[in-house]
Design a protein around this motif. Sequence first.
Motif, mmCIF file in Angstrom:
data_model
loop_
_atom_site.group_PDB
_atom_site.id
_atom_site.type_symbol
_atom_site.label_atom_id
_atom_site.label_comp_id
_atom_site.label_asym_id
_atom_site.label_seq_id
_atom_site.Cartn_x
_atom_site.Cartn_y
_atom_site.Cartn_z
ATOM 1 N N THR A 1 2.672 -2.236 4.618
ATOM 2 C CA THR A 1 2.046 -3.568 4.659
ATOM 3 C C THR A 1 1.073 -3.591 5.825
ATOM 4 O OG1 THR A 1 3.757 -4.367 6.150
ATOM 5 C CG2 THR A 1 4.130 -4.704 3.784
ATOM 6 N N GLN A 2 0.113 -4.513 5.734
ATOM 7 C CA GLN A 2 -0.873 -4.590 6.820
ATOM 8 C C GLN A 2 -0.741 -5.896 7.593
ATOM 9 O OE1 GLN A 2 -4.729 -2.443 6.407
ATOM 10 N NE2 GLN A 2 -4.631 -3.541 4.469
ATOM 11 N N PHE B 1 0.488 6.521 3.469
ATOM 12 C CA PHE B 1 0.086 6.514 4.879
ATOM 13 C C PHE B 1 0.957 7.402 5.770
ATOM 14 C CE2 PHE B 1 -1.708 2.126 3.913
ATOM 15 C CZ PHE B 1 -3.031 2.561 3.931
ATOM 16 N N TYR C 1 0.837 -1.200 0.000
ATOM 17 C CA TYR C 1 0.000 0.000 0.000
ATOM 18 C C TYR C 1 0.869 1.247 0.000
ATOM 19 C CZ TYR C 1 -3.166 -3.691 1.409
ATOM 20 O OH TYR C 1 -3.866 -4.862 1.448
ATOM 21 N N ARG C 2 0.199 2.410 -0.178
ATOM 22 C CA ARG C 2 0.965 3.654 -0.166
ATOM 23 C C ARG C 2 0.180 4.779 0.500
ATOM 24 N NH1 ARG C 2 0.455 4.136 -6.808
ATOM 25 N NH2 ARG C 2 -0.212 6.295 -6.759
ATOM 26 N N LEU D 1 1.417 4.350 12.839
ATOM 27 C CA LEU D 1 1.342 3.196 11.937
ATOM 28 C C LEU D 1 1.333 1.911 12.745
ATOM 29 C CD1 LEU D 1 3.885 4.356 9.190
ATOM 30 C CD2 LEU D 1 1.416 4.115 8.900
ATOM 31 N N ASN D 2 2.173 1.867 13.772
ATOM 32 C CA ASN D 2 2.231 0.691 14.635
ATOM 33 C C ASN D 2 0.856 0.403 15.226
ATOM 34 O OD1 ASN D 2 2.520 -0.454 17.504
ATOM 35 N ND2 ASN D 2 4.450 -1.016 16.524
ATOM 36 N N ILE E 1 0.213 -1.310 10.729
ATOM 37 C CA ILE E 1 0.811 -1.109 9.406
ATOM 38 C C ILE E 1 2.333 -1.033 9.532
ATOM 39 C CG2 ILE E 1 1.061 0.575 7.511
ATOM 40 C CD1 ILE E 1 -1.936 1.291 8.048
ATOM 41 N N GLY E 2 3.021 -1.891 8.802
ATOM 42 C CA GLY E 2 4.487 -1.884 8.796
ATOM 43 C C GLY E 2 4.991 -1.053 7.635
ATOM 44 N N ARG E 3 6.017 -0.243 7.876
ATOM 45 C CA ARG E 3 6.497 0.698 6.858
ATOM 46 C C ARG E 3 7.839 0.286 6.279
ATOM 47 N NH1 ARG E 3 9.239 5.867 6.468
ATOM 48 N NH2 ARG E 3 9.882 5.884 8.638
ATOM 49 N N ILE E 4 7.965 0.380 4.961
ATOM 50 C CA ILE E 4 9.236 0.227 4.233
ATOM 51 C C ILE E 4 9.384 1.505 3.418
ATOM 52 C CG2 ILE E 4 10.501 -1.113 2.504
ATOM 53 C CD1 ILE E 4 8.406 -3.414 3.055
ATOM 54 N N ALA E 5 10.002 2.530 4.007
ATOM 55 C CA ALA E 5 10.076 3.860 3.372
ATOM 56 C C ALA E 5 8.648 4.332 3.082
ATOM 57 C CB ALA E 5 10.985 3.857 2.158
ATOM 58 N N ASP E 6 8.227 4.447 1.819
ATOM 59 C CA ASP E 6 6.846 4.877 1.550
ATOM 60 C C ASP E 6 5.961 3.729 1.039
ATOM 61 O OD1 ASP E 6 7.887 4.706 -1.002
ATOM 62 O OD2 ASP E 6 7.135 6.644 -1.688
ATOM 63 N N VAL E 7 6.393 2.496 1.299
ATOM 64 C CA VAL E 7 5.576 1.312 1.003
ATOM 65 C C VAL E 7 5.058 0.777 2.342
ATOM 66 C CG1 VAL E 7 5.510 -0.955 -0.093
ATOM 67 C CG2 VAL E 7 7.200 0.747 -0.856
ATOM 68 N N ASP F 1 5.621 6.650 12.624
ATOM 69 C CA ASP F 1 5.752 5.220 12.855
ATOM 70 C C ASP F 1 4.984 4.724 14.071
ATOM 71 O OD1 ASP F 1 7.527 4.281 10.671
ATOM 72 O OD2 ASP F 1 8.839 5.816 11.496
#
Lengths: 316, 316, 316, 316
Positions: free
Chosen positions: A127-128, A107, A104-105, A114-115, A119-125, A111
Amino acid sequence: MRIEQTKVNQMNIKKDMKVSELMEEFENCGVLGSGRVARASDLLAAMINEEDMHIFMSMAGPQVPGGMRNIIAYMIKHEYINVLVTSGANITHDLLESFGGRHYRDFGDDDEKLNKAGIGRIADVYTQNDDFEIFETEINKIFDKLSKKLDNPKDKGIISINTLLHEIGLIIDDENSILHQAAIHNVDIFAPGIVDSMLGLQLWMFTQDHNLILDVVKDMHHFSDLVFESSEIGGIFLGGGVPKHYTMASTLLKGGLDAAIQITMDRPETGSLSGAPLEEAKSWSKAKCGSNLANVVGDATIIFPLIFAAALDKIQ
Amino acid sequence: MRIEQTKVNQMNIKKDMKVSELMEEFENCGVLGSGRVARASDLLAAMINEEDMHIFMSMAGPQVPGGMRNIIAYMIKHEYINVLVTSGANITHDLLESFGGRHYRDFGDDDEKLNKAGIGRIADVYTQNDDFEIFETEINKIFDKLSKKLDNPKDKGIISINTLLHEIGLIIDDENSILHQAAIHNVDIFAPGIVDSMLGLQLWMFTQDHNLILDVVKDMHHFSDLVFESSEIGGIFLGGGVPKHYTMASTLLKGGLDAAIQITMDRPETGSLSGAPLEEAKSWSKAKCGSNLANVVGDATIIFPLIFAAALDKIQ
Amino acid sequence: MRIEQTKVNQMNIKKDMKVSELMEEFENCGVLGSGRVARASDLLAAMINEEDMHIFMSMAGPQVPGGMRNIIAYMIKHEYINVLVTSGANITHDLLESFGGRHYRDFGDDDEKLNKAGIGRIADVYTQNDDFEIFETEINKIFDKLSKKLDNPKDKGIISINTLLHEIGLIIDDENSILHQAAIHNVDIFAPGIVDSMLGLQLWMFTQDHNLILDVVKDMHHFSDLVFESSEIGGIFLGGGVPKHYTMASTLLKGGLDAAIQITMDRPETGSLSGAPLEEAKSWSKAKCGSNLANVVGDATIIFPLIFAAALDKIQ
Amino acid sequence: MRIEQTKVNQMNIKKDMKVSELMEEFENCGVLGSGRVARASDLLAAMINEEDMHIFMSMAGPQVPGGMRNIIAYMIKHEYINVLVTSGANITHDLLESFGGRHYRDFGDDDEKLNKAGIGRIADVYTQNDDFEIFETEINKIFDKLSKKLDNPKDKGIISINTLLHEIGLIIDDENSILHQAAIHNVDIFAPGIVDSMLGLQLWMFTQDHNLILDVVKDMHHFSDLVFESSEIGGIFLGGGVPKHYTMASTLLKGGLDAAIQITMDRPETGSLSGAPLEEAKSWSKAKCGSNLANVVGDATIIFPLIFAAALDKIQ
């Protein structure tokens, strides 16, 4: 010095330009970034066109979350590459999509928020967690099947990483999956650092009450056979890390790479292999003296689609 | 906004300055690179001084060839760290020195010439084939001992990487060895990508005619115990790669890191974990929300000796 | 190859360490980042100790906001350097502090909020509009004085940048000011891009209703005299940009630099002069063939205080 | 969070692909490097299509030696941009080609040898002394003409940089010249750091025995008029340095940029404006709060031709 043949040509741009036409402008220019990109694209096409060359591709960094999944699957489907060495993470994310999850993008980068939102973050990508829960369920079903298959006096529950990935690829029913395409096209996937991923974590938890032993050294027997079978070896290095070195070091058995391209943002100053130019590999016999090597300093998710699209127009 | 408390103080330099005095100037300045370095140094001292905190250190890139061996061995000897996660390469180079080999400099960068002279290049650090030949002989003697020790119905020749490294460390007789100091001080070393190194290559060749199975998942059982035993977890990340993620991900079992410092030249743009700021780990519960995190963009072989030397003056 | 003399020595760290002792460890190691830092520190001391060498220093990037003001002023006061080439911005920020303004920290990075609060951001360094208002009042008083002084048939209101900065430096009453120290110690300051700064903006507004002409070419007459007067020329390059090239190019008149150190995070790939290693200057005769050149890839606000503090212990 | 609209789409590549089709894949992916490139390309097209927007372009680094000359000249010819701010070096190299000189490649990097052969190196781009000699002769003819034209009671030999470049552009007879196209299309060129170049050096030598005064502040009167005349201001920033800041700061007079794209390899850590993301400009009112800003970390000679070629297919 023959000045005549070595002029830099200024690049020209026009409407409705094809990627391969842009690449031709880069080639005619021939210096700095555009020159390096053009040489890598040209060499990529030449390596693929060379019948006697087996291509070993390494891929580090979040290439699957970053949109490169179909491109890699396409390369495997057309058997442009023979071996893929990658991280446990890229394999996890390939499976995540096969199991119905997505990336996803948009968000943001708070952090802590997101936590809390799972939602886990990889720069601007992004995951749920929900997708990872499905991943967990599905991968354990597969482990269960495999564990039963290996529960015999010959195997004793022991499997190499390469075979594990092949078996998973056969089970996955997804045309776009890297693992699936590799399994049905006999392209070998290696992931020496596989434990260092969500897939590895699930493996560990599974092995707490099941007999499944991942023999990490066993892979090297098969990989060395693949090296010996190759008349010539070409390399494609996207990013650095363990995948880069593992791929490169395997070719030692045959005197090193004959040709290779590398695309990475890493630089040589720290001495890390990730940032080393391919030429350094010659000192170690991981690239042949006289081999054809092209280094691009750049982001693989921008540069590789560009050079591959241009190369496609030259591939027979 | 309380402006008074947030002034940047210009730095002052004087003759006969101590490293900790220079660091104090960095701290009073507090911005840009010097501010980040000072916060990392301060946090390093605080983590070590915190009785209830176990420190997990990760180390990627050529830290041993680059001169960091004694510093790491010193940290282990003083039990400043509890766990070290590193690459097969750093372990190989630690052993290379224990076996009498060395690292060299000033041989230039003509890789084809170096190859002919039997010299392998890591940027401006060099190794000699002769030293690797001694490495080969000596490590095989050790494998032989271990293989015999494991040849019993209970072990079935299976060993975890962590145990393998502990056993090697016990055999090595070298005060300066990271492996030796770790073995005698019960500091655990993990190297999930161990096969991707000269040590891994020797292991593979040894296993071709000996029964020795490296169970890569087994490590995680022990590592998870270490995580559960830690009241609080601190992290030291030199470089990125598999060591960074493996260390970070292990802490997931306890809700993430409580505090950590990171020193790397990698940047966030490509999305690679190596270049991700530590804050990103919060989204994944690999660092706690509210944890104390310090990132430095810089070369670990310059920055870590600097911040550690300054931290030493604050360590009780 | 004389192997004996070229071993890498592992670095050692101890409590109460002096900066120059740490640098000695870097020197004994001699490779990668620490090796480069040690060579630069050693060369800095040697350049300063060399009686016949005039040192031209260039400084780009926010060195004054980033805490380097006193260090530069100290170098000028001790006449370690003879010429300083910098940006209009560094001069503006030097004056800002002389006029009672300051630099601040810890305001976060929400640029729209900062804008509303009247705070300008330079990464994690902050400035306040209030301070710039005082700057405006004070600098205009100085311009007024100068304009009157130049209002005569000989000068016709024309002034070089170098003379302008000297005159300002004489008026400023601040021991810590770079401009003031330079004025009283006859160190010349050049700022070819001066218009591109708050100081330049004020100059432009002042000239709308006053006769004051900044003759940018006039500086070069004086700078060339300084070059011709120097038996040998040493260079210190912090960052790149116009200051780097202007300094370097001036030495062309005498066959180039005899020795120089460079500290920058910029890299060579884009072909920008900022990231070019000093060696490239030899092709242009901006550094002599055989000159002694040391390049460090790093952040000047960390690396320069470190190498200068160590160099001080060697300066006679 | 509306998950549906924010999925990352995997990119697809095919034969005979157009650059704008590749860009569409980047856009559908939307994350990491490819996402940033797509947003910049899209914004570039939108800025050019916006009737009420004047576009100010800044260009640092060796863009002309690196093959970007025709692309910039094309943009000027089609009046896609209204103002170009660049370095003295890019102007010098534009003139060098107009005077019959060229840029060369493939001469290696032995700078001492290159020096002896009369070849100046810019990374892997080379220039020849012979070409600079012709440059010297030709530019002095032009200076002579201009000096005579300005030798009257009104001008008193004083000229702004902008006017100087316009006058040169009118004299140059070369369709491919940036200066020529700008002169005939009334696109203004500014070069605040012009003295820091071969052109500047020739200017200095010319002024030693001619009356020609380059008034660097005078430019700002004209530039501020251009800013006030613009309903909306768009920015294109290739590289950083003085051109970036000068362009950005000019917009202060109208509350800052309305939209802008930036392509640079520089990073924010050192606090240098060159590496600052465009957002930072909001705090200084050099970009409007709410403005549309796109940053790409990459090499301009690769990325700009790519995004411009794709944008062309969207430009009306």
